[in-house]
Design an enzyme around this catalytic site. Structure first.
Site: not given
Ligand code: RB5
Length: 147
Positions: A67, A8, A133, A98, A65
């Site tokens: 996180t 993203d 597995h 696995h 993205c």
């Molecule tokens: C975008 O602000 C953020 O929500 C996205 O990059 C991500 O962390 C979502 O899981």
């Protein structure tokens, strides 16, 4: 290998650095976007990479993205995708050995780029061990195909 990549708007630079790295290892990368810092929805790119891998157009995928969580959830909605979110190499390796993961997801706001390269190395170099597995993966696939 032919590797699908996606991200993203938060993770564009992170993805491009990983793209260079993965190409330097001799792999081909198909970049499914996003290509700009304009705000977008991570799910679009998670699904695009998921479909590229599930269809066999690409051998595996690397997505990111903020996180790594949101885009991984989206990728995991594509039938046949087993996407892992990783912030350390041990889980990356074991997720291949696995769980036979076919997409690796990382958070650009969580993992530094050098650690991310290490995670990529560990993930790309590990092989599925099969055996017990495989039984579990087949059971997951059976659920996926019947619900
Ligand atoms: C975008 O602000 C953020 O929500 C996205 O990059 C991500 O962390 C979502 O899981």
């Amino acid at each position: 290998m032919k590797i699908a990549m996606g991200c993203d708007h938060v993770a564009v630079d992170f993805k491009l650095q990983l793209k260079d790295y993965v190409e330097s290892l001799g792999h081909e990368v198909v970049d499914y976007g996003t290509y700009s810092y304009e705000r977008c929805n991570y799910n679009e790119y998670g699904v695009k990479v998921g479909e590229a891998v599930a269809s066999g157009v690409c051998d595996c995928g690397i997505i990111c993205c903020g996180t790594g969580v949101g885009i991984s959830i989206a990728a995991n909605k594509v039938k046949g995708i087993r996407c892992v979110v990783c912030s350390e190499p041990y889980s990356a390796r074991l997720s291949r050995q696995h769980n036979n993961t076919n997409i690796l997801s990382m958070g650009a706001r969580v993992v530094g780029i050098e650690l991310a390269k290490m995670i990529v190395d560990e993930w790309l170099n590990a092989a599925f061990e099969g055996g017990r597995h495989l039984t579990r993966i087949n059971q997951i696939a059976e659920y996926e195909n019947t619900h």
